[in-house]
Design an enzyme around this catalytic site. Structure first.
Site, PDB file in Angstrom:
ATOM      1  N   ASP A  43      46.500  47.576  36.717  1.00  0.00           N
ATOM      2  CA  ASP A  43      45.884  48.862  37.066  1.00  0.00           C
ATOM      3  C   ASP A  43      46.087  49.889  35.950  1.00  0.00           C
ATOM      4  OD1 ASP A  43      48.555  49.418  37.448  1.00  0.00           O
ATOM      5  OD2 ASP A  43      48.369  50.030  39.546  1.00  0.00           O
ATOM      6  N   THR A  44      46.758  49.485  34.870  1.00  0.00           N
ATOM      7  CA  THR A  44      46.779  50.314  33.659  1.00  0.00           C
ATOM      8  C   THR A  44      45.357  50.590  33.178  1.00  0.00           C
ATOM      9  OG1 THR A  44      47.228  48.222  32.541  1.00  0.00           O
ATOM     10  CG2 THR A  44      49.007  49.850  32.547  1.00  0.00           C
ATOM     11  N   ASP A  82      46.086  42.992  39.704  1.00  0.00           N
ATOM     12  CA  ASP A  82      46.993  44.010  40.248  1.00  0.00           C
ATOM     13  C   ASP A  82      46.426  44.609  41.537  1.00  0.00           C
ATOM     14  OD1 ASP A  82      49.459  44.921  39.487  1.00  0.00           O
ATOM     15  OD2 ASP A  82      48.712  46.267  37.921  1.00  0.00           O
ATOM     16  N   LYS A 110      49.546  40.830  41.791  1.00  0.00           N
ATOM     17  CA  LYS A 110      50.820  41.489  41.491  1.00  0.00           C
ATOM     18  C   LYS A 110      50.904  42.768  42.318  1.00  0.00           C
ATOM     19  CE  LYS A 110      51.701  43.809  37.503  1.00  0.00           C
ATOM     20  NZ  LYS A 110      52.058  45.153  38.024  1.00  0.00           N
ATOM     21  N   GLU A 112      53.651  46.250  43.135  1.00  0.00           N
ATOM     22  CA  GLU A 112      54.831  46.990  42.660  1.00  0.00           C
ATOM     23  C   GLU A 112      55.845  47.194  43.782  1.00  0.00           C
ATOM     24  OE1 GLU A 112      53.940  50.638  40.591  1.00  0.00           O
ATOM     25  OE2 GLU A 112      52.574  49.638  39.213  1.00  0.00           O
ATOM     26  N   GLU A 174      59.987  46.310  34.212  1.00  0.00           N
ATOM     27  CA  GLU A 174      59.422  47.345  33.338  1.00  0.00           C
ATOM     28  C   GLU A 174      60.449  48.418  32.995  1.00  0.00           C
ATOM     29  OE1 GLU A 174      55.516  48.759  34.380  1.00  0.00           O
ATOM     30  OE2 GLU A 174      55.569  50.348  32.881  1.00  0.00           O
TER      31      GLU A 174
HETATM   32  O1  KIV Z   1      49.198  47.492  35.176  1.00  0.00           O
HETATM   33  C1  KIV Z   1      49.735  46.917  34.223  1.00  0.00           C
HETATM   34  O2  KIV Z   1      49.130  46.682  33.164  1.00  0.00           O
HETATM   35  C2  KIV Z   1      51.128  46.537  34.356  1.00  0.00           C
HETATM   36  C3  KIV Z   1      51.874  46.214  33.105  1.00  0.00           C
HETATM   37  C4  KIV Z   1      52.330  47.460  32.459  1.00  0.00           C
HETATM   38  C5  KIV Z   1      52.978  45.275  33.381  1.00  0.00           C
HETATM   39  O3  KIV Z   1      51.652  46.553  35.427  1.00  0.00           O
END
Ligand code: KIV
Length: 261
Positions: A43-44, A82, A110, A112, A174
């Site tokens: 989600d970056t 994510d 993934k 968090e 992280e």
């Molecule tokens: O969203 C993402 O790209 C991430 C990385 C920073 C691990 O969670």
């Protein structure tokens, strides 16, 4: 051949795992050509590609769009999708959203934090899960390193253990002290993937825009293997100058010997 969760677990301690993020088809195609075994559609994307100030602005539809693009570019690579902010608030909601990411092309999801009931539920329903502890951008107040006090370090160790026990096959660590990441890596049976967590993790992940030098800010723990923003600036300047001086497109016609009519 696509690498599955069990293969990643088997790599722990024997082969360091490289992971890159990707959000678009051509970048994913190059990453697959380089045989990087796993791509994270993180989600970056919200911050590095979409211009948001926070990953909290990313929606499940954004993630579906980018996962689809990445899958079209990297057909054989394991893709982690994510779950964005607010899409994993309870097991049922998380399952519906995880299924959407899988249908869009992800092989695993993934999420968090120590969202243990959600991880257990997804794994029970055959959705492979990657955990994420340490700095959690979806809920953090800032991007400073976490886990410096012994109390915080203990909490992060507990979270990593709980994430493994809940059934995750990998965990991202992280921006935590290197020694803490090393301790967690030694303790867990699943691979740890570090970002700003030092050399003792089982693998490393980099945000592709940081690795490419694309953008105007890169975290201090990232590495720029190129400076693509400078190249874009140069190309835009040259193109603009050639159009204004009426060199382009005559110069491609001269080069190719055809008017391509
Ligand atoms: O969203 C993402 O790209 C991430 C990385 C920073 C691990 O969670």
């Amino acid at each position: 051949m696509k690498i599955n969760p069990q293969d990643f677990i088997a790599m722990k301690g024997s082969k360091p795992i490289p992971m890159l993020t990707a959000y678009t088809c051509p970048i994913a195609r190059s990453i697959e050509k380089a045989e990087v075994p796993v791509i994270l559609v993180g989600d970056t994307v919200g911050m590095v590609e979409m211009g948001f100030d926070s990953t909290r602005d990313v929606t499940i539809e954004h993630m579906e769009y980018h996962i689809g693009a990445v899958r079209r570019g990297a057909k054989k690579t394991h893709i982690i999708g994510d779950l964005p902010y607010g899409t994993d608030v309870d097991p049922g909601t998380a399952f519906t959203n995880a299924q959407r990411l899988i249908q869009a092309g992800a092989d695993s999801v993934k999420l968090e934090g120590p969202n243990i009931q959600v991880i257990q539920y997804l794994v029970k329903h055959n959705i492979p899960v990657v955990g994420h502890t340490g700095l959690l951008p979806q809920t953090a107040m800032n991007f400073k390193q976490v886990g410096q006090s012994s109390e915080d370090a203990k909490r992060i160790i507990k979270e990593a253990q709980a994430i493994e026990n809940a059934g995750a096959f990998m965990v991202v660590l992280e921006h935590i002290p290197y020694s803490l990441a090393g301790e967690i890596t030694e303790y867990l049976s699943i691979p740890t993937i570090g970002i700003g967590a030092g050399p003792d993790c089982d693998g490393q992940v980099l945000v592709i825009n940081d690795a490419l030098g694309l953008g105007d800010y890169w975290p201090p723990f990232s590495k720029q293997y190129a400076y693509v923003s400078k190249t874009v600036l140069k190309v835009a300047n040259e193109f603009s100058e050639e159009v204004e001086s009426m060199k382009f497109p005559s110069n491609i016609i001269q080069l190719t010997g055809t008017n391509r009519s």
